[in-house]
Write a protein that holds these residues in place. Structure first.
Motif, PDB file in Angstrom:
ATOM      1  N   MET A  52      17.059   3.208  -8.506  1.00  0.00           N
ATOM      2  CA  MET A  52      18.437   3.696  -8.482  1.00  0.00           C
ATOM      3  C   MET A  52      18.601   4.888  -9.405  1.00  0.00           C
ATOM      4  O   MET A  52      18.193   4.864 -10.566  1.00  0.00           O
ATOM      5  N   PRO A 108      22.505   4.597 -12.236  1.00  0.00           N
ATOM      6  CA  PRO A 108      22.673   3.203 -12.672  1.00  0.00           C
ATOM      7  C   PRO A 108      24.011   2.910 -13.320  1.00  0.00           C
ATOM      8  O   PRO A 108      24.444   1.756 -13.349  1.00  0.00           O
ATOM      9  N   ARG A 127      21.445  -2.786  -9.101  1.00  0.00           N
ATOM     10  CA  ARG A 127      20.505  -1.670  -9.062  1.00  0.00           C
ATOM     11  C   ARG A 127      19.072  -2.154  -8.840  1.00  0.00           C
ATOM     12  O   ARG A 127      18.620  -3.145  -9.417  1.00  0.00           O
TER      13      ARG A 127
END
Length: 559
Positions: free
Chosen positions: A91, A94, A87
Motif C-alpha cells: 500500500m 498507508p 493495508r
C-alpha cells in the motif's frame, strides 16, 4: 454496443482553490490522440458554440469517473480503513488505512481527488451553462443537460461525502479564483436532489452508447441520495421504480457478475466504461506547460487485492492469478461475515486455492495443476498442514489472536476483479467496466428504508438478494428473519454483496457506524480513528492559495 472513448487535449491548467478546466476533447470513435496544437485558432467559446464542441464538452463531464472507479486511490478512500479492508504490504498511502498523523492536508491521494472532482464540477457547470445557447437540436440538448446534471450531482456527492460542507458553486469559472466559502451539507444535498430531479425528467430510459447516463441510473442514484438524507419513504419509492419499471433483473448467479465479458448485463444499472483498446485506456495527467504526462489507465482493481502468491513454492506470476500488487488485504471480520456453507458470495469473492504452475521451485512430488497454496480463515493445526505438499496460509499465519495482521503479503485474496483476458502478465490496464450502481443495491435500499416502518416488506426485498446468493439447496437457510432485521445486519449484507465496490466508507458514515465498526473490527485503525475522520482533510495547497483563510479553514481535527 458503442461506448464513450475518453481522450484529452489541453486537459487543465494549474489551479488555486477552483480548478479551471480548459478544452477537453472527447470523441466517440477516433483512433489517435489529438496533438496538443490549436491549429484552427478556435477559442473555447468558439469551439463550444459548435455541435461538435458542445458534444465534446458534455462527454468530458464523464472523464473523472475513470480517475475514481477502479483506481487505487479511489479504492483506498472508499474501502480501506473500514471494517472490511486494511493495508497490504504494497500500500502506497498507508495513512488512509491507519488514520495516523500522516493523514493531513499534504496527503497526495486526497489532494488528487480534490483537484479532480472540482475540475469535473466546473466542466459540468460549463456544459449546463452553455447548452441553452448551443446549436444542438432541442431534444438532444435536453438529454445532454440531463447527463450533465446527473454528473454534477454525482461529483457534488463525492465532494460533500469526502470533505463535508466545503465550497459549492454552480456557475462556470473561467478565471483563477483565490477565495472560497463554506456551504452547508444541506445546501449540497439540495443542489444534488434538484439536479437529479431534472436529470430524471430529461434522460431517456436507454442509450445505444454504453456508459451514458440514463433515466434508471438517475432514479437509482436519487434513491441512494434519499437514503443518505434520511428520506426513507422516497428512497424506497425510487428504488422500487428501478426494480420494477426498467426491465432490470438480478443475475441468477452472483459469480456471473464478475466475468470480464459479462459486465454489460441485466443487473448493471450504470457502469464506468473501460475498453479492450489499451491506448484508449491511457490517462493524460495534469497539464504542465507544453507537456502531458501519460499514465497507465484502465480498471486497475485487479491488481490491488491480490497477495504475493508468486513468491511461494510451486508458483510464478501468470495471467490467470493476476499481477499481485498486494495493496489491500481483507480484515478477518470480512472473511468471518460469510457462511461459505450456504453463501455463494464467499467463493465468488475470495480466492482460496492456487494451483501449481512452476515446477522449477515446487516441492518434490508436486505436479503441475496440483494445489500449491491453500488459504483459509480458520486455524489449521501444524499436524494437519504438515501432511500436505502445498503451503497453507491459515488465520494464525496472517492474523494474531486479536485479528491484527502480522503479515501483509500472505492472505486470502479478492478474486472478483481479476482480469484473465489480459494480454501479458505485466499488463496493469484492465478492461472490465466498473459497476457504479447494481440492481442489488436497490433491493437493499428498500430493505433498509422500510425496516422500521414495514419490516415484512423489508424482509421480502432483503431475501431476494440473499436467495440469489444461496448455494444450491441452501435457499431456505439463507432466508433472513424478523429478528435479523437491523442496521448492523443490513451493513453486513452490504459487505457480503459489495465488498471492494467503493461504497463502504460512505455507508459507514451515513449510518453513523464508522467509528464503532472500525474500532471493533479493524485493529490497524482502531487506536487512531476519531470522529473527525468522517471527513477527509482539505489539501493544504488549496488552503495556502486562498486569500480569505478565515472563511475557509481546514476541517476540524486535521493539521
Amino acid at each position: 454496443m458503442k461506448s464513450i472513448n475518453i481522450k484529452f487535449m489541453n486537459l487543465m491548467k494549474k489551479w488555486f482553490i477552483i480548478p479551471i478546466t480548459m478544452i477537453s476533447v472527447l470523441t466517440i470513435s477516433c483512433e489517435d490522440y489529438l496533438e496538443e496544437k490549436n491549429i484552427s485558432g478556435l477559442t473555447a467559446d468558439e469551439y463550444y458554440a459548435t455541435e461538435e464542441g458542445m458534444e465534446a464538452l458534455v462527454n468530458s463531464c464523464y472523464t473523472t469517473m475513470r480517475f475514481w472507479y477502479g483506481k487505487e486511490n479511489g479504492m483506498a478512500l472508499t474501502e480501506i480503513g473500514t471494517d472490511l479492508f486494511t493495508r497490504g504490504s504494497g500500500m502506497e498511502v498507508p495513512a488512509v488505512a491507519m488514520y495516523n498523523s500522516d493523514l493531513n492536508g499534504a496527503n497526495t491521494a486526497v489532494e488528487f481527488y480534490w483537484n479532480r472532482f472540482y475540475a469535473a464540477l466546473n466542466t459540468c457547470n460549463a456544459a449546463i451553462g452553455r447548452l441553452p445557447d448551443s446549436p444542438l437540436a432541442e431534444d438532444v440538448k435536453s438529454i445532454r443537460e440531463g447527463e450533465a446534471r446527473f454528473l454534477r450531482a454525482f461529483y457534488l456527492w463525492h465532494i460533500v461525502e469526502t470533505w463535508g460542507g466545503v465550497h459549492l458553486f454552480t456557475e462556470e469559472v473561467t478565471d483563477i479564483q483565490t477565495t472560497a466559502y463554506r456551504s452547508s451539507v444541506e445546501d449540497f444535498y439540495a443542489q444534488i436532489i434538484e439536479d437529479l430531479q431534472i436529470a430524471l425528467s430529461q434522460l431517456p430510459a436507454t442509450s445505444s452508447q454504453g456508459g451514458r447516463v440514463t433515466k434508471p441510473a438517475a432514479e437509482a442514484f436519487l434513491a441512494r441520495i434519499y437514503l443518505f438524507t434520511g428520506q426513507n419513504d422516497l428512497a424506497a419509492v425510487h428504488a422500487k421504480n428501478v426494480i420494477n419499471n426498467y426491465g432490470f433483473s438480478l443475475l441468477p448467479n452472483y459469480n456471473a457478475l464478475w466475468g470480464t465479458n459479462n459486465t454489460v448485463n441485466s443487473e448493471a444499472v450504470w457502469s464506468v466504461n473501460y475498453t479492450n483498446n489499451l491506448v484508449l485506456n491511457h490517462e493524460m495527467d495534469d497539464y504542465e506547460g507544453n507537456d502531458l504526462t501519460i499514465r497507465e489507465g484502465g480498471n486497475n482493481s485487479h491488481l490491488l487485492y491480490i497477495m504475493t502468491y508468486d513468491q511461494l513454492p510451486g508458483m510464478k506470476r501468470d495471467i490467470a492469478n493476476g499481477r499481485p500488487f498486494s495493496r489491500f488485504m481483507p480484515t478477518a471480520h470480512l472473511m468471518d461475515l460469510f457462511d461459505e456453507t450456504k453463501d455463494a458470495r464467499f467463493e465468488g469473492t475470495f480466492q482460496t486455492v492456487w494451483y501449481c504452475n512452476n515446477l522449477a521451485n515446487a516441492p518434490a512430488g508436486m505436479a503441475l495443476g496440483d494445489t500449491a497454496i491453500y488459504a483459509t480463515k480458520y486455524i489449521v493445526p501444524d499436524s494437519e498442514s504438515s501432511q500436505h505438499l502445498y503451503t497453507t496460509i491459515d488465520r494464525e499465519w496472517t492474523y494474531d489472536a486479536n485479528d491484527k495482521p502480522i503479515v501483509r503479503d500472505r492472505f486470502m485474496s479478492i478474486k472478483k476483479f481479476l482480469e484473465p483476458n489480459r494480454q501479458s502478465i505485466a499488463q496493469m490496464s484492465g478492461i472490465r467496466d466498473a459497476y457504479v450502481i447494481r440492481l442489488a443495491e436497490m433491493y437493499l435500499i428498500v430493505a433498509e428504508a422500510e425496516m422500521n416502518t414495514n419490516p415484512g416488506e423489508a424482509l421480502q426485498y432483503l431475501n431476494v438478494v440473499r436467495q440469489r446468493a444461496a448455494l444450491p439447496g441452501q435457499q431456505a437457510a439463507m432466508m433472513a428473519t424478523a429478528s435479523d432485521l437491523n442496521i448492523d445486519f443490513i451493513l453486513d449484507e452490504r459487505a457480503r454483496e459489495f465488498a471492494g465496490e467503493q461504497m463502504r466508507f460512505f455507508d459507514l458514515k451515513r449510518t453513523n457506524k464508522l467509528i464503532q465498526r472500525v474500532q471493533q473490527w479493524n485493529p490497524d485503525a482502531a487506536p487512531n480513528i476519531q470522529d473527525f475522520h468522517k471527513v477527509r482533510p482539505i489539501p493544504q495547497s488549496q488552503l495556502d492559495a486562498i486569500t480569505n483563510p478565515g472563511d475557509f479553514p481546514q476541517n476540524p481535527g486535521y493539521q
